[in-house]
Design a protein around this motif. Structure first.
Motif, PDB file in Angstrom:
ATOM      1  N   ARG A 110      17.589  26.081 -19.376  1.00  0.00           N
ATOM      2  CA  ARG A 110      17.757  25.793 -17.944  1.00  0.00           C
ATOM      3  C   ARG A 110      17.883  24.294 -17.703  1.00  0.00           C
ATOM      4  O   ARG A 110      18.650  23.851 -16.850  1.00  0.00           O
ATOM      5  N   GLU A 113      21.399  23.294 -18.720  1.00  0.00           N
ATOM      6  CA  GLU A 113      22.358  23.747 -17.720  1.00  0.00           C
ATOM      7  C   GLU A 113      22.363  22.812 -16.519  1.00  0.00           C
ATOM      8  O   GLU A 113      23.424  22.463 -15.989  1.00  0.00           O
ATOM      9  N   GLU A 117      25.470  21.439 -19.151  1.00  0.00           N
ATOM     10  CA  GLU A 117      25.950  22.226 -20.286  1.00  0.00           C
ATOM     11  C   GLU A 117      25.199  23.544 -20.391  1.00  0.00           C
ATOM     12  O   GLU A 117      24.106  23.614 -20.954  1.00  0.00           O
ATOM     13  N   PRO A 118      25.762  24.640 -19.844  1.00  0.00           N
ATOM     14  CA  PRO A 118      25.118  25.948 -19.988  1.00  0.00           C
ATOM     15  C   PRO A 118      25.083  26.363 -21.465  1.00  0.00           C
ATOM     16  O   PRO A 118      26.097  26.270 -22.167  1.00  0.00           O
TER      17      PRO A 118
END
Length: 210
Positions: A110, A113, A117-118
């Motif tokens: 998380r 993200e 960057e997920p």
């Protein structure tokens, strides 16, 4: 673009057995894309809670968080976690390192993200010394690997598209980690006084280790 080093040591481990295990992993990790690794760092959640990470490694098999253990004897699963019976016959309750690593993986994903960057972070527990005799469920044994087998395990390309790790994605993860401000565990005391006051500084970080 000049790529950063493929292995980034945020801080040296205070434990000789961890340093030895990391050296063994680093010596066998290929010096080619997408391989990258970050060892011994701390991150903070939005609530200010600190978590320490032994090793994060990007490989053809995906992005993995690795928890290092050097236990001997036997390890048995109980309702409350894992119990080690060492070579002297002493029983030591450790909680469940695999569950904690799953938890930390989700929190760091998380954070990355939010940094742009997920990612999906898979988890492994690596026994760095003599492999103890394991009395654990099959669903947990699949996430446990001896230290000398780690690189071979991670070299197999992932089948799931969300786990795949081309070199350009590994480079983006490196940038996201930098943007997220990962740092050495000892650095939190000097980095942000309010964060240290909120979490209890390094004591809060070490409380999240088994």
């Amino acid at each position: 673009m000049t790529l950063p080093p493929r292995w980034t040591t945020i801080t040296e481990s205070a434990f000789p057995h961890e340093r030895s295990a990391l050296d063994r992993i680093r010596a066998t990790m290929p010096d080619t894309g997408p391989w990258r690794a970050w060892s011994n760092f701390t991150f903070a959640t939005a609530a200010g809670k600190l978590f320490e990470i032994d090793l994060l490694i990007a490989a053809p098999a995906g992005l993995h968080m690795v928890e290092l253990k050097t236990w001997n004897g036997e390890v048995t699963a109980t309702r409350d976690g894992w119990v080690q019976t060492n070579e002297s016959g002493e029983r030591i309750a450790h909680g469940n390192p695999l569950e904690l690593t799953w938890h930390k993986s989700g929190l760091l994903a998380r954070l990355l993200e939010a940094a742009g960057e997920p990612v999906y972070i898979r988890t492994l527990v690596v026994f760095a010394g003599h492999q103890p005799v394991l009395h654990l469920p099959d669903r947990e044994l699949r996430y446990i690997v001896p230290v000398d087998a780690l690189i071979d395990r991670l070299a197999r390309p992932a089948h799931n598209v969300r786990h795949r790790m081309p070199d350009e994605r590994a480079a983006r993860i490196a940038a996201a980690l930098e943007n997220a401000g990962i740092m050495a565990p000892d650095a939190w005391d000097q980095h942000n006084g309010s964060l240290g006051d909120l979490t209890g500084g390094k004591r809060a970080a070490t409380s999240e280790r088994y």
